[in-house]
Design a protein around this motif. Sequence first.
Motif, PDB file in Angstrom:
ATOM      1  N   ALA A 177       0.828  -1.203   0.000  1.00 58.75           N
ATOM      2  CA  ALA A 177       0.000   0.000   0.000  1.00 58.75           C
ATOM      3  C   ALA A 177       0.865   1.257   0.000  1.00 58.75           C
ATOM      4  O   ALA A 177       0.577   2.222  -0.707  1.00 58.75           O
ATOM      5  CB  ALA A 177      -0.928  -0.012   1.209  1.00 58.75           C
ATOM      6  N   VAL A 178       1.935   1.246   0.796  1.00 61.34           N
ATOM      7  CA  VAL A 178       2.847   2.391   0.824  1.00 61.34           C
ATOM      8  C   VAL A 178       3.489   2.595  -0.542  1.00 61.34           C
ATOM      9  O   VAL A 178       3.614   3.724  -1.029  1.00 61.34           O
ATOM     10  CB  VAL A 178       3.928   2.204   1.905  1.00 61.34           C
ATOM     11  N   MET A 179       3.876   1.502  -1.191  1.00 64.44           N
ATOM     12  CA  MET A 179       4.481   1.617  -2.517  1.00 64.44           C
ATOM     13  C   MET A 179       3.505   2.211  -3.534  1.00 64.44           C
ATOM     14  O   MET A 179       3.883   3.023  -4.376  1.00 64.44           O
ATOM     15  CB  MET A 179       4.948   0.237  -3.002  1.00 64.44           C
ATOM     16  N   ARG A 180       2.231   1.827  -3.423  1.00 63.11           N
ATOM     17  CA  ARG A 180       1.242   2.359  -4.361  1.00 63.11           C
ATOM     18  C   ARG A 180       0.994   3.841  -4.122  1.00 63.11           C
ATOM     19  O   ARG A 180       0.867   4.625  -5.071  1.00 63.11           O
ATOM     20  CB  ARG A 180      -0.057   1.551  -4.249  1.00 63.11           C
ATOM     21  N   VAL A 181       0.904   4.240  -2.835  1.00 68.25           N
ATOM     22  CA  VAL A 181       0.726   5.660  -2.515  1.00 68.25           C
ATOM     23  C   VAL A 181       1.924   6.465  -3.008  1.00 68.25           C
ATOM     24  O   VAL A 181       1.780   7.532  -3.614  1.00 68.25           O
ATOM     25  CB  VAL A 181       0.521   5.855  -1.000  1.00 68.25           C
ATOM     26  N   GLY A 183       4.085   5.717  -5.422  1.00 70.01           N
ATOM     27  CA  GLY A 183       4.106   5.788  -6.877  1.00 70.01           C
ATOM     28  C   GLY A 183       3.116   6.783  -7.423  1.00 70.01           C
ATOM     29  O   GLY A 183       3.417   7.534  -8.355  1.00 70.01           O
ATOM     30  N   ARG A 184       1.916   6.807  -6.842  1.00 70.06           N
ATOM     31  CA  ARG A 184       0.897   7.742  -7.313  1.00 70.06           C
ATOM     32  C   ARG A 184       1.303   9.197  -7.046  1.00 70.06           C
ATOM     33  O   ARG A 184       1.173  10.064  -7.923  1.00 70.06           O
ATOM     34  CB  ARG A 184      -0.438   7.415  -6.648  1.00 70.06           C
ATOM     35  N   LEU A 185       1.807   9.488  -5.842  1.00 75.00           N
ATOM     36  CA  LEU A 185       2.215  10.851  -5.521  1.00 75.00           C
ATOM     37  C   LEU A 185       3.383  11.309  -6.385  1.00 75.00           C
ATOM     38  O   LEU A 185       3.418  12.447  -6.863  1.00 75.00           O
ATOM     39  CB  LEU A 185       2.584  10.951  -4.037  1.00 75.00           C
ATOM     40  N   TRP A 186       4.353  10.417  -6.590  1.00 73.40           N
ATOM     41  CA  TRP A 186       5.505  10.777  -7.425  1.00 73.40           C
ATOM     42  C   TRP A 186       5.074  11.055  -8.860  1.00 73.40           C
ATOM     43  O   TRP A 186       5.510  12.022  -9.481  1.00 73.40           O
ATOM     44  CB  TRP A 186       6.537   9.653  -7.391  1.00 73.40           C
TER      45      TRP A 186
END
Length: 220
Positions: A177-181, A183-186
């Motif tokens: 979940a942290v990786m997805r958040v 990636g989306r913010l970046w």
Amino acid sequence: METAGIAGAAPRPGLRERKKQRTRDALLRAALELFTTKGYERTTVDEIAEAVDVSQRTFFRYFAGKEDAAFAVQDMVEAHFVESLRGRPPEEAPLEALRRAVLEGWDTISDAIVTVVPVELYLRMFRVIESTPVLLAAHLRRSVETEEQIARLLAEREGLDVDADPRPRLAVAVFGAVMRVTGRLWSTGEDFSLEAIRALTAAYLDQVGPALTGNWRTNH
């Protein structure tokens, strides 16, 4: 004439295999260039093949379709991360091992993909995946398989039965979940550099503990 490798080293691929690898790499680079400049859905297999001066049939010898090509480098990056995790010291706590493995993966990403595509092209393609609904859906679907692999690896590290102890899958669910958040913010930010996504990854992973165990209220 082909010569044998030195003792203990993997034998060098034959000429035919090297030609096949060069063709696959060329098709992959062409696909990613087209996806990132023209758009994934507006790019056809014929255009990818034409960019390398091969037939459509040749493309399908190497890739099942456009989606397969779109995620080929992402698969390499994820495999690189898994190997980094496998090599972490056994005394590291699971979330710390995940954190260090992913940061080590960013630090050494060029080792994993530079012979196929430039890191800059991979990062551009990552943004395309995040911004293209059909690719984002495929990415989430494929992530389930990767996360299960990671959970089983964590369980093996800790000497646990992954089907009896929920902790490995829970830890990986949080990490994913942290990786997805991240990636989306970046991908929606202004700094698309490797340094930016690495820094964002570190910052968000560092907040996992406080975010899950601390009190969120400020008026108490």
